[in-house]
Motif scaffolding. Structure first.
Motif, PDB file in Angstrom:
ATOM      1  N   GLY A   1     -28.041  34.769 -24.656  1.00  0.00           N
ATOM      2  CA  GLY A   1     -27.249  35.355 -23.584  1.00  0.00           C
ATOM      3  C   GLY A   1     -27.965  35.409 -22.346  1.00  0.00           C
ATOM      4  O   GLY A   1     -29.191  35.349 -22.409  1.00  0.00           O
ATOM      5  N   ILE A   2     -27.046  35.305 -21.202  1.00  0.00           N
ATOM      6  CA  ILE A   2     -27.786  35.885 -20.143  1.00  0.00           C
ATOM      7  C   ILE A   2     -26.877  37.108 -19.891  1.00  0.00           C
ATOM      8  O   ILE A   2     -25.649  37.010 -19.695  1.00  0.00           O
ATOM      9  CB  ILE A   2     -27.483  34.686 -18.947  1.00  0.00           C
ATOM     10  CG1 ILE A   2     -28.401  33.607 -19.141  1.00  0.00           C
ATOM     11  CG2 ILE A   2     -27.773  35.339 -17.542  1.00  0.00           C
ATOM     12  CD1 ILE A   2     -28.051  32.348 -18.138  1.00  0.00           C
ATOM     13  N   GLY A   3     -27.602  38.288 -19.303  1.00  0.00           N
ATOM     14  CA  GLY A   3     -27.105  39.330 -19.068  1.00  0.00           C
ATOM     15  C   GLY A   3     -27.202  39.403 -17.409  1.00  0.00           C
ATOM     16  O   GLY A   3     -28.036  39.957 -17.193  1.00  0.00           O
ATOM     17  N   PRO A   4     -26.068  39.065 -16.661  1.00  0.00           N
ATOM     18  CA  PRO A   4     -26.614  39.309 -15.344  1.00  0.00           C
ATOM     19  C   PRO A   4     -26.254  40.651 -14.866  1.00  0.00           C
ATOM     20  O   PRO A   4     -25.584  41.445 -15.385  1.00  0.00           O
ATOM     21  CB  PRO A   4     -25.319  38.479 -14.775  1.00  0.00           C
ATOM     22  CG  PRO A   4     -24.845  37.608 -15.737  1.00  0.00           C
ATOM     23  CD  PRO A   4     -25.022  38.368 -17.063  1.00  0.00           C
ATOM     24  N   GLY A   5     -27.261  41.098 -13.799  1.00  0.00           N
ATOM     25  CA  GLY A   5     -26.869  42.429 -13.383  1.00  0.00           C
ATOM     26  C   GLY A   5     -25.713  42.370 -12.359  1.00  0.00           C
ATOM     27  O   GLY A   5     -24.600  41.813 -12.616  1.00  0.00           O
ATOM     28  N   TYR A   6     -25.474  43.044 -11.239  1.00  0.00           N
ATOM     29  CA  TYR A   6     -24.447  43.000 -10.399  1.00  0.00           C
ATOM     30  C   TYR A   6     -24.491  41.794  -9.537  1.00  0.00           C
ATOM     31  O   TYR A   6     -25.270  41.842  -8.806  1.00  0.00           O
ATOM     32  CB  TYR A   6     -24.260  44.310  -9.563  1.00  0.00           C
ATOM     33  CG  TYR A   6     -23.610  45.519 -10.674  1.00  0.00           C
ATOM     34  CD1 TYR A   6     -22.209  45.732 -10.535  1.00  0.00           C
ATOM     35  CD2 TYR A   6     -24.397  46.046 -11.450  1.00  0.00           C
ATOM     36  CE1 TYR A   6     -21.575  46.430 -11.401  1.00  0.00           C
ATOM     37  CE2 TYR A   6     -23.657  46.973 -12.592  1.00  0.00           C
ATOM     38  CZ  TYR A   6     -22.264  47.280 -12.251  1.00  0.00           C
ATOM     39  OH  TYR A   6     -21.717  48.027 -13.189  1.00  0.00           O
ATOM     40  N   ILE A   7     -23.605  40.838  -9.634  1.00  0.00           N
ATOM     41  CA  ILE A   7     -23.644  39.727  -8.923  1.00  0.00           C
ATOM     42  C   ILE A   7     -22.471  39.513  -7.852  1.00  0.00           C
ATOM     43  O   ILE A   7     -21.250  39.760  -8.320  1.00  0.00           O
ATOM     44  CB  ILE A   7     -23.554  38.505  -9.802  1.00  0.00           C
ATOM     45  CG1 ILE A   7     -24.787  38.766 -11.051  1.00  0.00           C
ATOM     46  CG2 ILE A   7     -23.780  37.348  -9.151  1.00  0.00           C
ATOM     47  CD1 ILE A   7     -26.258  38.755 -10.549  1.00  0.00           C
TER      48      ILE A   7
ATOM     49  N   SER B   1     -23.783  40.713 -20.036  1.00  0.00           N
ATOM     50  CA  SER B   1     -23.336  41.610 -19.018  1.00  0.00           C
ATOM     51  C   SER B   1     -24.387  42.859 -19.136  1.00  0.00           C
ATOM     52  O   SER B   1     -24.854  43.037 -20.119  1.00  0.00           O
ATOM     53  CB  SER B   1     -22.000  42.251 -19.086  1.00  0.00           C
ATOM     54  OG  SER B   1     -21.940  43.219 -18.282  1.00  0.00           O
ATOM     55  N   MET B   2     -24.640  43.559 -18.048  1.00  0.00           N
ATOM     56  CA  MET B   2     -25.055  44.861 -18.139  1.00  0.00           C
ATOM     57  C   MET B   2     -24.095  45.724 -19.101  1.00  0.00           C
ATOM     58  O   MET B   2     -24.994  46.657 -19.801  1.00  0.00           O
ATOM     59  CB  MET B   2     -25.113  45.887 -17.047  1.00  0.00           C
ATOM     60  CG  MET B   2     -25.625  45.059 -15.645  1.00  0.00           C
ATOM     61  SD  MET B   2     -27.229  44.699 -15.567  1.00  0.00           S
ATOM     62  CE  MET B   2     -27.827  46.250 -16.173  1.00  0.00           C
TER      63      MET B   2
END
Ligand code: NAP
Ligand code: GCO
Length: 277
Positions: free
Chosen positions: A197-203, A157-158
């Motif tokens: 990891g994948i750090g998605p922004g605001y999805i 995550s962010m």
């Protein structure tokens, strides 16, 4: 004798393909997990996923099938070591092999100011968002070691990097997940296992829907406007934005990428924010 170097002409775009691989994606009935599983399936992987609820699994299996994907769903809670060990055994029996790819996607958030948050609620968030990935990774790693390869992708995550009011438990868990990612890389890299990891922004998903709710006067939620202004891409992300990175991190094309978190965030983490007018 002169040292021999690798021959780049041996590189093939097929290294991005996942044909013959089995992927287990946790919490993939909808939202980001559903999109990532769809991406992996389009790259050739067979899909196993779990949810806590049979009705959601049934609906998801139908939704996957609409896209020609034959996904198998299992009822299991990521916080239960017993259920996740059994799930991996069931996947092995149904697919004839242990998962080659694990995506630790299942997660929750509770938005509560820290001084109003019960320890029980804090524990529940950490249990699902951090202990869950530990439990599921532990269940798949012996099979990956035996196979001589494996890919684990943790959905960070962010908040693996940043804090904000009301998300103390979530930030603690996602920060911990970043370090679990590095530790799995450190401990199992020699077995040709990559954990990133994948750090998605605001999805835009059900998890973030409350942050986009229209106000009584029809205007945008202040947090919605804040995120659009704070994101260089000037929009919320969609689960589709994460699919390419997931395929890459699940594929042989990323075999020397290990212990990293790739932020797919429209640029938020790079940006200081708009200067005041
Ligand atoms: P979502 O729409 O709320 O979906 C979460 C999924 O996790 C659901 O399928 C849910 O199933 C499942 N789940 C929750 N607890 C579980 C448990 N104990 N065992 C098994 N499954 C469980 O969330 P999302 O937005 O797609 O987020 C997916 C992941 O990305 C989460 O880890 C989230 O923290 C992370 N993330 C999201 C964003 C964002 O902006 N949306 C950004 C960064 C990171 P049920 O329906 O059964 O609860
Ligand atoms: C919040 C949001 C975030 C996002 C995401 C950001 O309340 O701040 O829910 O935490 O879901 O994790 O990357």
């Amino acid at each position: 004798m002169a040292e021999q170097y690798a021959d780049p002409s041996t590189f093939s775009m097929d290294s991005f393909r996942l044909d013959g691989k089995v992927a287990l994606v946790t919490g993939a009935s909808y939202g980001i997990g559903f999109a990532i599983a769809t991406g992996l399936a389009k790259a050739g992987a067979k899909i196993a996923f779990n949810d806590r609820d049979q009705a959601k699994i049934d609906a998801a299996v139908e939704n996957y099938a609409k896209d020609g994907i034959e996904a198998r769903g299992y009822v299991a809670d990521v916080t239960s070591e017993e259920q996740m060990q059994q799930l991996v055994k069931d996947v092995e029996a149904d697919f004839g092999t242990t998962p080659d790819i694990l995506v630790n996607n299942a997660g929750i958030i509770k938005r509560t100011p820290m001084l109003e948050m019960d320890a029980a609620d804090f524990r529940q968030v950490v249990d699902i968002d951090l202990n869950g990935p530990f439990i599921v990774s532990k269940a798949v790693l012996p099979g990956m070691i035996a196979k001589g390869h494996g890919k684990i992708i943790n959905i960070c995550s962010m908040m693996s990097e940043l804090g904000r009011e009301t998300v103390s438990a979530y930030a603690a868990a996602k920060g911990g997940l970043k370090m679990l990612t590095r530790n799995i890389c450190s401990e199992f890299g020699e077995h040709n296992i990559q954990c990133n990891g994948i750090g998605p922004g605001y999805i835009a998903t059900p998890q973030t829907a409350p942050l986009r709710e229209r106000q009584a006067d029809g205007s945008r939620h202040p947090f919605d406007s804040f995120i659009v202004a704070k994101t260089p891409a000037a929009r919320w992300g969609t689960p589709i934005d994460l699919m390419g990175t997931a395929v890459f991190l699940a594929s042989d094309a990323s075999n020397f990428v290990n212990g990293q978190v790739v932020y797919v965030d429209g640029g938020i983490l790079a940006y200081i924010g708009k200067q005041p007018a």
